[in-house]
Design a protein around this motif. Structure first.
Motif, mmCIF file in Angstrom:
data_model
loop_
_atom_site.group_PDB
_atom_site.id
_atom_site.type_symbol
_atom_site.label_atom_id
_atom_site.label_comp_id
_atom_site.label_asym_id
_atom_site.label_seq_id
_atom_site.Cartn_x
_atom_site.Cartn_y
_atom_site.Cartn_z
ATOM 1 N N PHE A 146 0.828 -1.208 0.000
ATOM 2 C CA PHE A 146 0.000 0.000 0.000
ATOM 3 C C PHE A 146 0.863 1.259 0.000
ATOM 4 O O PHE A 146 0.452 2.299 -0.510
ATOM 5 C CB PHE A 146 -0.973 -0.024 1.178
ATOM 6 N N TYR A 188 -5.619 4.743 -10.839
ATOM 7 C CA TYR A 188 -6.309 4.780 -9.558
ATOM 8 C C TYR A 188 -6.500 3.352 -9.065
ATOM 9 O O TYR A 188 -6.386 2.386 -9.842
ATOM 10 C CB TYR A 188 -7.659 5.495 -9.696
ATOM 11 N N THR A 216 9.176 3.909 -6.742
ATOM 12 C CA THR A 216 8.677 2.766 -5.965
ATOM 13 C C THR A 216 9.652 1.598 -5.961
ATOM 14 O O THR A 216 9.427 0.613 -5.264
ATOM 15 C CB THR A 216 7.317 2.264 -6.508
ATOM 16 N N ALA A 234 0.579 4.142 -2.947
ATOM 17 C CA ALA A 234 0.414 5.579 -2.712
ATOM 18 C C ALA A 234 1.376 6.402 -3.560
ATOM 19 O O ALA A 234 1.068 7.538 -3.939
ATOM 20 C CB ALA A 234 0.632 5.887 -1.229
#
Length: 455
Positions: free
Chosen positions: A25, A191, A38, A29
């Motif tokens: 998670f 999203y 990331t 984000a």
């Protein structure tokens, strides 16, 4: 590849690497703002990283033989992910980048003749005309602070318009740029529901994307109608990409594109062409501003050259190496994501149906087992006799789905960089490091100001 260098090469700024133990998670984000940020150190060292993506396994591939298997040997087993389709379909429709199976085969066969090196050579006069105008405008700003990213975006958009339609983008350019900015800032970002729901289940953002697509396709259809109104003389050779695409026929069936298909193909070529080339040229100018010695080598190579034909472009070996090295450090497409249609075995790893395969040129091009000084700017590595493995360097992808417009993009990039650096000395006025952000393409986190002076 071992690269000998007389002087210490520059190492341009990059995002800090994520902690290897960042939670799922936590990564989720960050993805919408900068996917490059990331990845942790392991992703730059290991050949294959396995993780999980909700109900399926995920794999990051940094092994050339594994990448070859996915992109070439068994490419039909790997399709775009639901999130990838959602991001691209509203702007590209069912064009070449999205199509699968027989539709893709038909489009590829039909479009290929329009993007051969010979066809590209016929479009070089359009490029040189725009470059002449760009240099003339920049002449009036010599010694001043200039936003070269904006200049590159306007220039490549104008080249896209003239090579596609034989008319300038003075009237349509601002509208087109507004479409691109509108989509990239909100609708083109992934999203949570985009990544977890099947494509057949519309998300709230899908509805907004559908409204955007209606306006966007109407705009592209207007461009096509304007070009068709200009006509084409009977028996005259094609004068632009539209002539080539409108007259293209599948060599096996003799079938051409419908009006709806042509809208998607034109949208694909304009968007995939001008935005990625503008970004690559920005990064090349940024690197040369950081490295004045290499900039002078480019200027020296172009001195005395006319640079108005493919033969002239082909002689710019060092400038081409600068472009190649720029796209190694800042690959326009920083990630290729695929979903497995069926089970497979990749380099000893068992792949199940639905598993996610990620091939990240950003990681691959900076991998510590594949490149000497992977984070340094060393153009001469591409002039070495020891070429990189074909599946370790993927600025245009690889395999049957390699970018059909690669010869065009390479010619435009080399010609533009050679002409611009041949005309101007480029310096940065802003010392704030420019951090690359992986959103739709590998974009600069901010647009620095440059000072240009006539040589």
């Amino acid at each position: 590849m071992n690269i000998a260098s007389v002087r210490r090469p520059i190492v341009p700024p990059a995002p800090p690497r994520a902690p290897d133990d960042m939670s799922f998670f936590g990564r989720l984000a960050v993805i919408r703002q900068n996917m490059i940020a990331t990845w942790g150190q392991r992703a730059y060292e290991e050949e294959i990283l396995q993780g999980r993506f909700f109900l399926h396994k995920s794999f990051i591939l940094n092994r050339p033989d594994a990448i070859r298997h996915v992109l070439l040997s068994n490419y039909e087993n790997y399709t775009r992910t639901p999130a990838g389709i959602r991001m691209l379909r509203p702007v590209l429709g069912e064009g070449l980048l999205i199509a699968e199976g027989h539709d893709w085969t038909f489009q590829r066969r039909t479009l290929a003749p329009a993007f051969t090196p010979r066809a590209t050579a016929n479009l070089v006069p359009h490029m040189t005309a725009v470059l002449d105008e760009t240099i003339a405008k920049l002449d009036t700003q010599s010694g001043e602070a200039v936003n070269l990213r904006e200049v590159m975006q306007r220039m490549t958009l104008e080249i896209a318009g003239r090579t596609m339609f034989s008319f300038g983008m003075d009237r349509h350019g601002p509208t087109l740029r507004n479409f691109i900015v509108e989509y990239g800032e909100r609708l083109g970002r992934p999203y949570f529901l985009d990544m977890v729901l099947p494509v057949s289940w519309p998300t709230p953002m899908d509805r907004a994307r559908a409204r955007f697509r209606k306006r966007w396709t109407e705009f592209v259809a207007t461009l096509i109608a304007e070009r068709r109104a200009a006509g084409k003389k009977d028996g005259a050779p094609p004068r632009d990409l539209f002539d080539l695409m409108d007259g293209a026929r599948d060599p096996e069936t003799g079938k051409g594109f419908s009006d709806e298909q042509l809208v998607d193909e034109v949208a694909t070529m304009i968007l995939a062409g001008h935005e990625t080339t503008a970004t690559a040229l920005f990064w090349a100018l940024y690197l040369l501003a950081l490295d004045p010695d290499t900039q002078e080598e480019v200027a020296s190579e172009t001195r005395g050259e006319h640079l108005d034909s493919m033969a002239d472009i082909d002689r710019q070996k060092f400038t081409r190496a600068v472009i190649d090295e720029t796209m190694r450090l800042y690959p326009p497409a920083f990630l290729i994501a695929r979903a497995a249609r069926d089970k497979d075995n990749v380099a000893g790893e068992a792949i199940s149906k639905g598993d996610i395969i990620m091939i990240a040129p950003w990681l691959l091009h900076r991998h510590e087992k594949l490149w000497d000084q992977p984070n340094a700017f060393i153009p001469k590595r591409f002039m070495s006799t020891e070429a990189p493995d074909r599946f370790a360097y993927l600025p245009f992808g690889a395999g049957p789905r390699v970018c059909v417009g690669a010869p065009f993009a390479q010619a435009e990039s080399v010609l533009a960089l050679a002409r611009l650096i041949g005309a101007f000395r480029v310096e940065l006025t802003d010392t704030t490091p420019v951090i690359p952000h992986g959103v739709v393409t590998t974009q600069p986190g901010h647009s620095p100001m440059f000072r240009i002076t006539r040589r």
